[in-house]
Every structure is written in C-alpha cells, then in structure tokens.
Design an enzyme around this catalytic site. Structure first.
Site, PDB file in Angstrom:
ATOM      1  N   THR A  14       0.829  -1.213   0.000  1.00 38.78           N
ATOM      2  CA  THR A  14       0.000   0.000   0.000  1.00 38.78           C
ATOM      3  C   THR A  14       0.862   1.260   0.000  1.00 38.78           C
ATOM      4  O   THR A  14       0.693   2.144  -0.846  1.00 38.78           O
ATOM      5  CB  THR A  14      -0.917  -0.001   1.250  1.00 38.78           C
ATOM      6  OG1 THR A  14      -1.643  -1.220   1.263  1.00 38.78           O
ATOM      7  CG2 THR A  14      -1.882   1.152   1.243  1.00 38.78           C
ATOM      8  N   LYS A  51       6.774   2.015  11.792  1.00 40.15           N
ATOM      9  CA  LYS A  51       6.776   2.386  13.221  1.00 40.15           C
ATOM     10  C   LYS A  51       7.286   1.281  14.129  1.00 40.15           C
ATOM     11  O   LYS A  51       7.882   1.554  15.168  1.00 40.15           O
ATOM     12  CB  LYS A  51       5.378   2.832  13.652  1.00 40.15           C
ATOM     13  CG  LYS A  51       4.279   1.857  13.324  1.00 40.15           C
ATOM     14  CD  LYS A  51       3.271   2.455  12.400  1.00 40.15           C
ATOM     15  CE  LYS A  51       2.446   1.370  11.729  1.00 40.15           C
ATOM     16  NZ  LYS A  51       1.317   1.878  11.020  1.00 40.15           N
ATOM     17  N   ASP A  53      -0.499  -0.324  17.868  1.00 37.92           N
ATOM     18  CA  ASP A  53       0.018   0.624  16.865  1.00 37.92           C
ATOM     19  C   ASP A  53       0.177   2.022  17.490  1.00 37.92           C
ATOM     20  O   ASP A  53       1.221   2.664  17.364  1.00 37.92           O
ATOM     21  CB  ASP A  53      -0.960   0.649  15.678  1.00 37.92           C
ATOM     22  CG  ASP A  53      -0.538   1.614  14.597  1.00 37.92           C
ATOM     23  OD1 ASP A  53       0.392   1.292  13.845  1.00 37.92           O
ATOM     24  OD2 ASP A  53      -1.135   2.710  14.519  1.00 37.92           O
ATOM     25  N   LYS A 103       3.629   4.366  18.326  1.00 42.06           N
ATOM     26  CA  LYS A 103       3.749   5.756  17.876  1.00 42.06           C
ATOM     27  C   LYS A 103       4.021   6.701  19.052  1.00 42.06           C
ATOM     28  O   LYS A 103       4.857   7.597  18.936  1.00 42.06           O
ATOM     29  CB  LYS A 103       2.482   6.169  17.112  1.00 42.06           C
ATOM     30  CG  LYS A 103       2.358   5.432  15.771  1.00 42.06           C
ATOM     31  CD  LYS A 103       0.989   5.636  15.154  1.00 42.06           C
ATOM     32  CE  LYS A 103       0.871   4.972  13.792  1.00 42.06           C
ATOM     33  NZ  LYS A 103      -0.519   4.910  13.328  1.00 42.06           N
ATOM     34  N   GLU A 155       9.203  10.385   9.157  1.00 42.51           N
ATOM     35  CA  GLU A 155       8.024  11.243   9.334  1.00 42.51           C
ATOM     36  C   GLU A 155       6.727  10.442   9.272  1.00 42.51           C
ATOM     37  O   GLU A 155       5.766  10.717   9.996  1.00 42.51           O
ATOM     38  CB  GLU A 155       8.015  12.339   8.262  1.00 42.51           C
ATOM     39  CG  GLU A 155       6.899  13.334   8.380  1.00 42.51           C
ATOM     40  CD  GLU A 155       6.918  14.105   9.695  1.00 42.51           C
ATOM     41  OE1 GLU A 155       7.785  14.954   9.872  1.00 42.51           O
ATOM     42  OE2 GLU A 155       6.059  13.827  10.562  1.00 42.51           O
ATOM     43  N   GLY A 207      -3.671   5.777   5.560  1.00 36.65           N
ATOM     44  CA  GLY A 207      -4.065   5.649   4.152  1.00 36.65           C
ATOM     45  C   GLY A 207      -2.855   5.799   3.256  1.00 36.65           C
ATOM     46  O   GLY A 207      -1.834   6.381   3.632  1.00 36.65           O
TER      47      GLY A 207
END
Ligand code: HSE
Length: 410
Positions: free
Chosen positions: A11, A100, A196, A200, A124, A297
C-alpha cells in the site's frame, strides 16, 4: 539525478511511486535535483504495472549499486526491514521509512549509525500518517521542554469509534470497511488493541525526551471492550470516546498510556473524527500546539515518506535528525496518575448508590433511558490505584472509561 530504491510495493510503496509520479516536477524542484526510482524490491512480480521493469527480488542489487543514495523502506515489520536498513546505512545510503515497529524498536541504534556516517534515517510517516510531527519535534519545538504529548494516533480506531458514534454501526462492520479502505494493519489486532498507537507514542516520546521509551513499558488498552452502550452513555454526557495515546510529566518523571478516554467538546481533540489524527503537544515555554491531518491511508502516508526523500536529497552528506539515546527512560508506574473515571455498574441508583458513595465519595450519577439494571457515575479525581482498589471492592463494575484531564486554562 538522485537514484532511489523502494523496498516493498504494498500500500505505502505503491503510494510512494504514485506521489513521485504525480508531483514529479514540484518534488524535483524542492529537492534541487531529479529524483528517480531505479529499483523496487518485492518478492512478487507485477506484470503490466509501470514499475515491473524496476522490480528486483535481491536486496544486494540495491546495496551494491553505488548510484543508489536513498532507500525507502516501506515493508513494515521488524525483519527483514531491520537488517536491510542497517546494511543500507552501513553502505552509505540514507533511509526513509514509515515503519513504526522498526523505529520504535531500533530507532536509537539506526539514528546513531546514520549520524556517525553523516547520513539520514528519517521516519516522518511512522507517526500520524501525513501529519508533519516528527519534523516539528526535531527542528521547531527545540526551545521547549516538552511535558505532554497526547495524540489520536491511530486512524483505524478513530474511524471505527467515529462510525460507531455517528451511525450506530457494529464494531465488526466498521473494521471490515476500514480494512477495505487500506487504513487498518494486515493484522487488525495491532490497531484495535492499541499496539500501533503505543509504538507511535513511544517514538514521539523518545524523540521529544531524547531517551529511549520502550513501548513494552507503556500501559496499553485498545477499543475492543467499547460497546454501543458505552457510546450511549458518552452521548448522554455530551462527550465522545477517543483512543488516546499520551505521555505526561508528573513531578520529575514521565508516565505513558494508551486507553480509550471520554473527552468533552471544549477539548481540542473532540472534533478529530474519522481517519484523521491529531497530536497535542505542550511545552514549558510554548504552551500548547496541535497538529492535525490525515492519519492513515496510502497517499497521506506516502506524502510523508516522499517529504523525507526530499529532505534526504537536500542533505545528502549531513545528518539533520536529532537522535535519542538508547539509554532507557524509566517510565513511572501509572498507578499514581490521577484523573476522573466514568464507571458503569450493575444495579439501580435507588438501591445501590449509597454503597458507591461509601467507596467513591460524592459521585455524579449518569443514566441512559432504556438501559435498565445498570447505571453510570463519574468519580472525582482519584489515582489509578485508588480506582482499582475501590472497583474491586464494589464488585459490580461493567466497564470503566477514563476521562481526559485537561489542565485549567488549557
Ligand atoms: N493502521 C494505521 C492506522 C496506519 O490506522 O493509523 C497508519 O499508521
């Protein structure tokens, strides 16, 4: 011309190719040189795809090509991404990533290797999808001692909670939709169980505090226990439920946590809906700042990755990232952290409130028309340890949701 290689045509990898194609002219102008994708590494072939002629299956081809100056690692997972990243840096190539898991686990070491070689390891896209947050923490908020970071850092869970709130849809229906839209991880457990968001907040905290924050040390709850009835109570109170990831300074130490929280309309995070993310930062001299945007996304994430490619291209022989020490920051236990709690209990206020008040003091009762055999209440400000002890003593708790504490004047 600067030649780059993309590791992984999933993706995000296909998004990187698309972003570089779409905004070719302006990206080259900002980078100061033409950026060209020379290789795409993937186990698969993509017959008919424009990148098929660039596909390689052997990482050594990329490693041994002296023309490749920047490697884009968008494979996800720790291995083989870790080995490939380390070898690329040791071979003198800068690396940009959205990974991540890898940054949270090995960021300190990889940053150190990059720095020793005047290269860059940029990430980033690892937090907040397309929202610039790593760059501001690295280069804009450097005058401050950061004492709080609170974020809605997972697009999938924010999307699920928003849809459940707006449409009354079931958790399962909304999760399937999020997966189809490419927001959710392959294994949705990482999103819905909070892992997740935990990685982060570990990355953001490590960067802001300059020391390794181990994600294994962060207390983490996901959204799988949030039900339609919880959402009814939230609405009754004029609040909404968000999965928050936060680290906070208390006295001279920090604690960090990921948990669903009730927030009210005056909270700047209240209106962050759908797949959007936001990160609220408080600095001792700055005060408040908030960063908001598309948190997950294909294209938003790819946009952040390509912004790192541009930065690498502009700084081919100069390391621009702050690094954090691999010396671990010991987080303080959450049990002393204080807040209000919303608690749902079995029973009836007329019969059972006295016992609740005996234990929790002067609580505010909340009831939802149609929800019989239970009621809710908001505690005063108490510690996690006090809540746990009193809830165990009460023995009738159905669910508990923390209430976000916003300091007066903020
Ligand atoms: N699954 C992640 C999310 C993707 O939903 O936020 C972006 O990191």
């Amino acid at each position: 011309m600067i030649q780059i290689a993309v590791l992984g045509y999933g993706t995000v990898g296909s998004g990187v190719v698309e972003v570089i194609d779409t905004n070719h002219a302006s990206i080259n102008k900002k980078a100061g040189e033409e950026i060209n994708i020379k290789y795409v590494l993937d186990l698969r072939d993509f017959p008919g795809d424009k990148i098929q002629e660039k596909i390689v299956h052997d990482f050594n081809i990329i490693l041994e090509d002296p023309e490749i100056k920047i490697v884009v690692e968008v494979m996800g997972g720790v291995e083989p991404a870790y080995t490939f990243t380390k070898r690329a840096l040791l071979a003198g190539k800068s690396v940009c990533t959205s990974n991540k898991e890898l940054v949270a686990r090995h960021g300190a070491e990889l940053l150190e290797i990059a720095r020793e070689r005047n290269l860059n390891y940029l990430f980033e896209a690892s937090c907040g999808g397309g929202i610039p947050i790593i760059r501001p923490l690295n280069s804009s908020l450097t005058a401050d001692e950061i004492d709080e970071i609170t974020g809605i850092l997972n697009g999938t869970t924010n999307y699920i909670l928003t849809k459940m709130t707006e449409e009354g849809s079931s958790f399962e229906e909304v999760l399937k939709d999020a997966q189809e839209k490419g927001y959710a991880e392959r294994n949705p457990e990482a999103d819905v169980e909070g892992h997740d968001a935990c990685r982060k907040i570990a990355i953001l905290s490590s960067l802001a505090l300059g020391r390794q924050v181990d994600y294994e040390d962060i207390y983490t709850e996901g959204i799988t226990k949030i039900t339609a009835d919880d959402i009814k109570y939230a609405k009754e109170m004029g609040k909404t439920i968000k999965l928050l990831a936060f680290s906070r300074k208390v006295d001279d130490s920090f604690y960090a946590m990921v948990a669903p929280c009730l927030i009210g309309p005056t909270d700047p995070l209240y209106s962050v809906n759908g797949v959007f993310n936001a990160i609220f930062v408080h600095g001792n001299v700055l005060g408040d700042a908030m960063f908001y945007g598309s948190g997950a996304g294909k294209l938003p994430t790819a946009s952040a990755v390509v912004s790192d490619v541009v930065d690498c291209a502009k700084h081919l022989h100069r390391s621009i990232m702050s690094f954090w020490s691999s010396h671990k920051l010991e987080l303080t236990d959450i049990s002393n952290s204080r807040r209000r709690f919303f608690v749902r209990v079995k029973g009836d206020p007329a019969a059972d409130l006295a016992r609740v008040r005996e234990l929790f003091g002067d609580v505010e009762v909340v009831t939802v028309p149609g929800l019989d055999g239970e009621f809710g209440f908001k505690t005063g400000t108490i510690s996690e340890a006090e809540y746990k002890e009193k809830a165990a003593e009460l023995g009738t708790v159905i669910n508990m949701i923390r209430m976000r504490r916003v300091k007066a004047g903020r």
